[in-house]
Write an enzyme that holds these catalytic residues in place. Structure first.
Site, PDB file in Angstrom:
ATOM      1  N   ARG A  54       0.840  -1.204   0.000  1.00 52.78           N
ATOM      2  CA  ARG A  54       0.000   0.000   0.000  1.00 52.78           C
ATOM      3  C   ARG A  54       0.875   1.256   0.000  1.00 52.78           C
ATOM      4  O   ARG A  54       2.029   1.243   0.428  1.00 52.78           O
ATOM      5  CB  ARG A  54      -0.968  -0.002   1.173  1.00 52.78           C
ATOM      6  CG  ARG A  54      -0.329  -0.038   2.526  1.00 52.78           C
ATOM      7  CD  ARG A  54      -1.407  -0.185   3.593  1.00 52.78           C
ATOM      8  NE  ARG A  54      -0.901  -0.824   4.789  1.00 52.78           N
ATOM      9  CZ  ARG A  54      -1.678  -1.399   5.691  1.00 52.78           C
ATOM     10  NH1 ARG A  54      -2.981  -1.431   5.540  1.00 52.78           N
ATOM     11  NH2 ARG A  54      -1.159  -1.952   6.774  1.00 52.78           N
ATOM     12  N   GLU A  65      -3.144   5.953   4.145  1.00 51.99           N
ATOM     13  CA  GLU A  65      -2.733   4.952   3.161  1.00 51.99           C
ATOM     14  C   GLU A  65      -3.783   4.755   2.079  1.00 51.99           C
ATOM     15  O   GLU A  65      -4.991   4.844   2.350  1.00 51.99           O
ATOM     16  CB  GLU A  65      -2.525   3.600   3.868  1.00 51.99           C
ATOM     17  CG  GLU A  65      -1.420   3.637   4.885  1.00 51.99           C
ATOM     18  CD  GLU A  65      -1.461   2.475   5.875  1.00 51.99           C
ATOM     19  OE1 GLU A  65      -0.381   2.076   6.327  1.00 51.99           O
ATOM     20  OE2 GLU A  65      -2.551   1.977   6.197  1.00 51.99           O
ATOM     21  N   THR A  93      -9.180   5.698  15.831  1.00 52.39           N
ATOM     22  CA  THR A  93      -7.790   5.489  15.413  1.00 52.39           C
ATOM     23  C   THR A  93      -7.747   5.210  13.909  1.00 52.39           C
ATOM     24  O   THR A  93      -6.876   5.705  13.194  1.00 52.39           O
ATOM     25  CB  THR A  93      -7.183   4.291  16.194  1.00 52.39           C
ATOM     26  OG1 THR A  93      -7.152   4.636  17.575  1.00 52.39           O
ATOM     27  CG2 THR A  93      -5.789   3.953  15.714  1.00 52.39           C
ATOM     28  N   ARG A 121     -13.925  -6.795   8.142  1.00 48.00           N
ATOM     29  CA  ARG A 121     -13.046  -7.574   7.246  1.00 48.00           C
ATOM     30  C   ARG A 121     -11.759  -8.002   7.936  1.00 48.00           C
ATOM     31  O   ARG A 121     -11.212  -9.066   7.677  1.00 48.00           O
ATOM     32  CB  ARG A 121     -12.797  -6.834   5.931  1.00 48.00           C
ATOM     33  CG  ARG A 121     -11.717  -5.724   5.914  1.00 48.00           C
ATOM     34  CD  ARG A 121     -10.312  -6.296   5.744  1.00 48.00           C
ATOM     35  NE  ARG A 121      -9.333  -5.372   5.224  1.00 48.00           N
ATOM     36  CZ  ARG A 121      -8.272  -4.925   5.902  1.00 48.00           C
ATOM     37  NH1 ARG A 121      -8.073  -5.256   7.166  1.00 48.00           N
ATOM     38  NH2 ARG A 121      -7.401  -4.141   5.315  1.00 48.00           N
ATOM     39  N   ASP A 236       1.419  -2.719  12.383  1.00 50.56           N
ATOM     40  CA  ASP A 236       1.054  -2.653  10.968  1.00 50.56           C
ATOM     41  C   ASP A 236       1.646  -1.432  10.280  1.00 50.56           C
ATOM     42  O   ASP A 236       1.126  -0.958   9.272  1.00 50.56           O
ATOM     43  CB  ASP A 236      -0.476  -2.684  10.800  1.00 50.56           C
ATOM     44  CG  ASP A 236      -1.167  -1.541  11.527  1.00 50.56           C
ATOM     45  OD1 ASP A 236      -0.469  -0.740  12.189  1.00 50.56           O
ATOM     46  OD2 ASP A 236      -2.400  -1.429  11.432  1.00 50.56           O
ATOM     47  N   LYS A 240       6.132   0.336  14.278  1.00 50.94           N
ATOM     48  CA  LYS A 240       4.953   0.073  15.129  1.00 50.94           C
ATOM     49  C   LYS A 240       4.741  -1.441  15.188  1.00 50.94           C
ATOM     50  O   LYS A 240       4.155  -2.029  14.290  1.00 50.94           O
ATOM     51  CB  LYS A 240       3.740   0.768  14.507  1.00 50.94           C
ATOM     52  CG  LYS A 240       2.403   0.561  15.218  1.00 50.94           C
ATOM     53  CD  LYS A 240       1.389   1.582  14.677  1.00 50.94           C
ATOM     54  CE  LYS A 240      -0.029   1.352  15.149  1.00 50.94           C
ATOM     55  NZ  LYS A 240      -0.802   0.447  14.286  1.00 50.94           N
ATOM     56  N   SER A 301      -0.469 -10.027  10.857  1.00 47.85           N
ATOM     57  CA  SER A 301      -1.468  -9.322  10.037  1.00 47.85           C
ATOM     58  C   SER A 301      -1.135  -7.836   9.905  1.00 47.85           C
ATOM     59  O   SER A 301      -0.844  -7.166  10.900  1.00 47.85           O
ATOM     60  CB  SER A 301      -2.844  -9.478  10.708  1.00 47.85           C
ATOM     61  OG  SER A 301      -3.726  -8.478  10.255  1.00 47.85           O
ATOM     62  N   VAL A 302      -1.174  -7.347   8.672  1.00 50.70           N
ATOM     63  CA  VAL A 302      -1.074  -5.898   8.470  1.00 50.70           C
ATOM     64  C   VAL A 302      -2.295  -5.358   7.731  1.00 50.70           C
ATOM     65  O   VAL A 302      -2.566  -4.159   7.743  1.00 50.70           O
ATOM     66  CB  VAL A 302       0.218  -5.490   7.705  1.00 50.70           C
ATOM     67  CG1 VAL A 302       1.446  -5.740   8.569  1.00 50.70           C
ATOM     68  CG2 VAL A 302       0.352  -6.221   6.382  1.00 50.70           C
TER      69      VAL A 302
HETATM   70  P1  NAD Z   1      -8.080   1.673  19.303  1.00 49.03           P
HETATM   71  O1  NAD Z   1      -7.249   2.890  19.491  1.00 49.03           O
HETATM   72  O2  NAD Z   1      -9.552   1.788  19.283  1.00 49.03           O
HETATM   73  O3  NAD Z   1      -7.700   0.596  20.448  1.00 49.03           O
HETATM   74  C1  NAD Z   1      -6.378   0.268  20.785  1.00 49.03           C
HETATM   75  C2  NAD Z   1      -6.325  -0.119  22.255  1.00 49.03           C
HETATM   76  O4  NAD Z   1      -4.990  -0.559  22.561  1.00 49.03           O
HETATM   77  C3  NAD Z   1      -6.648   1.036  23.216  1.00 49.03           C
HETATM   78  O5  NAD Z   1      -7.747   0.687  24.022  1.00 49.03           O
HETATM   79  C4  NAD Z   1      -5.338   1.207  24.029  1.00 49.03           C
HETATM   80  O6  NAD Z   1      -5.583   1.583  25.362  1.00 49.03           O
HETATM   81  C5  NAD Z   1      -4.739  -0.182  23.915  1.00 49.03           C
HETATM   82  N1  NAD Z   1      -3.315  -0.255  24.171  1.00 49.03           N
HETATM   83  C6  NAD Z   1      -2.325   0.575  23.709  1.00 49.03           C
HETATM   84  N2  NAD Z   1      -1.129   0.150  24.170  1.00 49.03           N
HETATM   85  C7  NAD Z   1      -1.366  -0.974  24.893  1.00 49.03           C
HETATM   86  C8  NAD Z   1      -0.523  -1.872  25.610  1.00 49.03           C
HETATM   87  N3  NAD Z   1       0.799  -1.690  25.669  1.00 49.03           N
HETATM   88  N4  NAD Z   1      -1.077  -2.943  26.240  1.00 49.03           N
HETATM   89  C9  NAD Z   1      -2.434  -3.126  26.208  1.00 49.03           C
HETATM   90  N5  NAD Z   1      -3.279  -2.302  25.545  1.00 49.03           N
HETATM   91  C10 NAD Z   1      -2.756  -1.239  24.903  1.00 49.03           C
HETATM   92  O7  NAD Z   1      -7.535   0.999  17.946  1.00 49.03           O
HETATM   93  P2  NAD Z   1      -8.260  -0.123  17.045  1.00 49.03           P
HETATM   94  O8  NAD Z   1      -9.080   0.507  15.990  1.00 49.03           O
HETATM   95  O9  NAD Z   1      -8.852  -1.158  17.934  1.00 49.03           O
HETATM   96  O10 NAD Z   1      -6.986  -0.720  16.314  1.00 49.03           O
HETATM   97  C11 NAD Z   1      -6.059  -1.516  17.046  1.00 49.03           C
HETATM   98  C12 NAD Z   1      -4.812  -1.734  16.209  1.00 49.03           C
HETATM   99  O11 NAD Z   1      -5.132  -2.567  15.085  1.00 49.03           O
HETATM  100  C13 NAD Z   1      -4.233  -0.444  15.612  1.00 49.03           C
HETATM  101  O12 NAD Z   1      -2.838  -0.480  15.783  1.00 49.03           O
HETATM  102  C14 NAD Z   1      -4.621  -0.506  14.159  1.00 49.03           C
HETATM  103  O13 NAD Z   1      -3.693   0.178  13.333  1.00 49.03           O
HETATM  104  C15 NAD Z   1      -4.585  -1.990  13.910  1.00 49.03           C
HETATM  105  N6  NAD Z   1      -5.420  -2.460  12.795  1.00 49.03           N
HETATM  106  C16 NAD Z   1      -4.898  -3.445  12.026  1.00 49.03           C
HETATM  107  C17 NAD Z   1      -5.639  -3.957  10.988  1.00 49.03           C
HETATM  108  C18 NAD Z   1      -5.083  -5.084  10.174  1.00 49.03           C
HETATM  109  O14 NAD Z   1      -5.645  -5.420   9.126  1.00 49.03           O
HETATM  110  N7  NAD Z   1      -4.023  -5.710  10.609  1.00 49.03           N
HETATM  111  C19 NAD Z   1      -6.919  -3.444  10.712  1.00 49.03           C
HETATM  112  C20 NAD Z   1      -7.444  -2.463  11.541  1.00 49.03           C
HETATM  113  C21 NAD Z   1      -6.683  -1.976  12.603  1.00 49.03           C
END
Ligand code: NAD
Length: 348
Positions: A54, A65, A93, A121, A236, A240, A301-302
């Protein structure tokens, strides 16, 4: 695959409100199951797609992205951001929207919200992958990071694998309280944990789903027992990650698209030629998934464009002949295609 709408100038648009109506009308578990089928179908025909890592625009606080892909009939892309600090300011987020187009004439056939759809998804992808990698008869999932994605993940894992118990931990106890409330209401056995170590205890599957823009260590090697499947969602982006490198070194690592995962995933911590297995090969029976009950498996997973393409394709199939989409006046449509200026002049 995608019959074009009769009036090409109007693009069907699915708003957040209509996406939520569509999910409820379908039933969230049916939605996740059907979406997982579309994703699996597309993974199984992986070589048919145009693929590229991406296109990311990084800033101090996050990333924006574009995620494009195409097969012979359709082109799709998602616009998505990732800004961990947003949540503290009352924003998501991750937010997203996406477009599906006809390759034949380039006209969009769908514009849709993808914030809710991305959570669905991502969860459907994680769960379908886990059907190949998780220990048989898994029932307990440890979930570290209880933000926006958390409940979707739990529901998808129940739908596809039969998980019934979740052990929750978040650095912010109010996130765990929120997830516990939502998941109890969905009939899960919920255990609120005081540490990540506690959350993974006795779990067959560990989902890490935290958001923090740093090389974080959510799990260390001593916390992961042999035979567990790790579904690592939150690492991802360059810089990070969530897992200690030692976990990677003793796991069998499975990825979506290595060219993207080596930049963005947990494996950015490893050498560029470190061996990983592509999931599409596992789904096609060309590579091995889980071999035995002792193996530690890791889905790094990313999120890849083909999963969004599957989601767009699925939503497009669901909205035909319904009122879940509004016609959007998005494309100019002069009577004479060459008289674009005449159309503008007459509109005065
Ligand atoms: P969000 O901000 O709603 O939730 C993240 C949570 O993580 C928060 O509640 C925060 O308090 C907690 N947190 C942060 N550091 C922590 C730690 N050290 N220990 C325990 N908890 C901790 O975010 P979200 O929308 O739920 O997304 C979560 C993650 O997933 C993000 O990093 C996002 O980029 C990623 N994501 C990945 C994909 C994928 O396809 N792989 C898709 C969507 C989101």
């Amino acid at each position: 695959m995608t019959p074009l709408p009769s009036d090409l100038a109007y693009v069907p648009f699915v708003s957040v409100e209509n996406m939520m109506r569509l999910v409820h009308e379908t039933g969230v578990e049916t939605f996740l199951r059907e979406l997982a089928q579309f994703i699996e179908e597309d993974f199984k025909r992986w070589p048919e797609f145009d693929k590229t890592p991406r296109i990311a625009s990084h800033s101090a606080d996050g990333v924006i992205e574009l995620m494009p892909t195409a097969d012979a009939e359709n082109y799709g892309f998602k616009y998505v951001n990732g800004h961990p600090k947003n949540m503290r300011e009352g924003y998501q987020t991750v937010t997203a929207f996406g477009v599906l187009s006809s390759v034949a004439n380039g006209y969009p056939v769908l514009l849709t919200e993808m914030t809710v759809l991305t959570a669905l998804r991502t969860a459907a992808t994680s769960a379908v992958v886990a059907t190949y990698l998780a220990p048989k008869n898994s029932q307990v999932m440890g979930m570290i990071g209880n933000g926006a994605q958390c409940e979707f993940q739990a529901l998808a894992f129940r739908t596809l694998l039969g998980i019934n118990t979740v052990r929750l931990y978040d650095v912010d106890p109010s996130a765990t309280d929120k997830a516990a409330r939502n998941l109890k209401a969905q009939g899960f056995e919920v255990i609120k944990c005081q540490s990540a170590e506690d959350a993974v205890e006795g779990a067959q599957i560990i989902t890490t789903c935290t958001a923090d823009k740093q090389y974080a260590t959510i799990l260390t090697d001593n916390m992961v027992g042999s035979g567990q499947h790790i579904n690592a969602i939150g690492g991802d982006c360059p810089g990070k990650t969530e897992l200690h490198k030692d976990i990677l070194l003793r796991s069998d690592i499975f990825v979506e698209y290595p060219e993207q995962t080596r930049i963005e995933g947990e494996i950015q911590q490893l050498a560029q030629d470190y061996p990983v297995t592509e999931l599409w090969r596992v789904m096609r029976g060309e590579a091995e998934g889980r071999r035995d009950q002792k193996q530690t498996t890791l889905f790094d997973s990313v999120g890849f464009a083909i999963e969004d393409f599957s989601a767009l394709r699925y939503v497009h199939s669901k909205i035909q002949g319904t009122d879940f989409a509004q016609p959007l006046d998005m494309l100019a449509d002069p009577d004479d295609p060459r008289d674009l200026f005449g159309m503008l002049a007459r509109a005065k």
